[in-house]
Scaffold this motif. Structure first.
Motif, PDB file in Angstrom:
ATOM      1  N   UNK A  41    -108.580   4.445  30.563  1.00  0.00           N
ATOM      2  CA  UNK A  41    -109.257   3.420  29.761  1.00  0.00           C
ATOM      3  C   UNK A  41    -109.330   2.101  30.509  1.00  0.00           C
ATOM      4  N   UNK A  42    -108.261   1.741  31.200  1.00  0.00           N
ATOM      5  CA  UNK A  42    -108.221   0.496  31.954  1.00  0.00           C
ATOM      6  C   UNK A  42    -109.277   0.494  33.044  1.00  0.00           C
ATOM      7  N   UNK A  43    -109.366   1.590  33.797  1.00  0.00           N
ATOM      8  CA  UNK A  43    -110.351   1.670  34.868  1.00  0.00           C
ATOM      9  C   UNK A  43    -111.778   1.716  34.323  1.00  0.00           C
ATOM     10  N   UNK A  44    -111.966   2.288  33.149  1.00  0.00           N
ATOM     11  CA  UNK A  44    -113.298   2.293  32.531  1.00  0.00           C
ATOM     12  C   UNK A  44    -113.718   0.869  32.182  1.00  0.00           C
ATOM     13  N   UNK A  45    -112.801   0.080  31.659  1.00  0.00           N
ATOM     14  CA  UNK A  45    -113.125  -1.310  31.311  1.00  0.00           C
ATOM     15  C   UNK A  45    -113.445  -2.104  32.569  1.00  0.00           C
ATOM     16  N   UNK A  49    -117.640   0.210  31.731  1.00  0.00           N
ATOM     17  CA  UNK A  49    -117.998   1.303  30.825  1.00  0.00           C
ATOM     18  C   UNK A  49    -117.178   1.160  29.539  1.00  0.00           C
ATOM     19  N   UNK A  50    -117.636   1.767  28.439  1.00  0.00           N
ATOM     20  CA  UNK A  50    -116.844   1.723  27.213  1.00  0.00           C
ATOM     21  C   UNK A  50    -115.526   2.477  27.407  1.00  0.00           C
ATOM     22  N   UNK A  51    -114.469   1.940  26.854  1.00  0.00           N
ATOM     23  CA  UNK A  51    -113.155   2.546  27.036  1.00  0.00           C
ATOM     24  C   UNK A  51    -112.922   3.704  26.079  1.00  0.00           C
ATOM     25  N   UNK A  52    -113.638   3.727  24.974  1.00  0.00           N
ATOM     26  CA  UNK A  52    -113.419   4.780  23.992  1.00  0.00           C
ATOM     27  C   UNK A  52    -114.744   5.387  23.586  1.00  0.00           C
ATOM     28  N   UNK A  54    -116.446   7.908  24.925  1.00  0.00           N
ATOM     29  CA  UNK A  54    -117.375   8.340  25.967  1.00  0.00           C
ATOM     30  C   UNK A  54    -117.737   9.813  25.835  1.00  0.00           C
ATOM     31  N   UNK A  55    -116.780  10.646  25.482  1.00  0.00           N
ATOM     32  CA  UNK A  55    -117.054  12.079  25.367  1.00  0.00           C
ATOM     33  C   UNK A  55    -118.006  12.364  24.220  1.00  0.00           C
ATOM     34  N   UNK A  56    -117.763  11.765  23.078  1.00  0.00           N
ATOM     35  CA  UNK A  56    -118.627  11.984  21.920  1.00  0.00           C
ATOM     36  C   UNK A  56    -120.043  11.495  22.189  1.00  0.00           C
ATOM     37  N   UNK A  57    -120.164  10.351  22.853  1.00  0.00           N
ATOM     38  CA  UNK A  57    -121.486   9.816  23.184  1.00  0.00           C
ATOM     39  C   UNK A  57    -122.220  10.743  24.137  1.00  0.00           C
TER      40      UNK A  57
END
Length: 68
Positions: A41-45, A49-52, A54-57
């Motif tokens: 999550x940290x690296x996504x931010x 990119x969104x931290x949460x 992502x899979x559902x999207x």
């Protein structure tokens, strides 16, 4: 050799040398997975990119494309 065999060998060796016994296999699994999730999550931010979610999207884009 599986993790339990290695644990038994390590326990025996620790007893022979007067050291502390190692933790049971699987003791820190939840903490390790939580740390891995937080790191992703940290690296996504940092990457913008969104931290949460992502899979559902990604799955919704794949299976429910917008009609043009």
């Amino acid at each position: 050799m599986n993790a339990m065999h290695q644990y038994l060998f390590d326990t025996y060796r620790a007893a022979q040398h007067g050291e502390r016994t190692p933790p049971l296999p699987g003791t820190h699994d939840v903490a390790t997975l939580r740390a891995l999730r937080d790191r992703r999550r940290f690296h996504a931010v940092l990457a913008g990119r969104p931290a949460r979610g992502r899979l559902r999207t990604a799955l919704s884009r794949r299976f429910h494309p917008k009609a043009c």
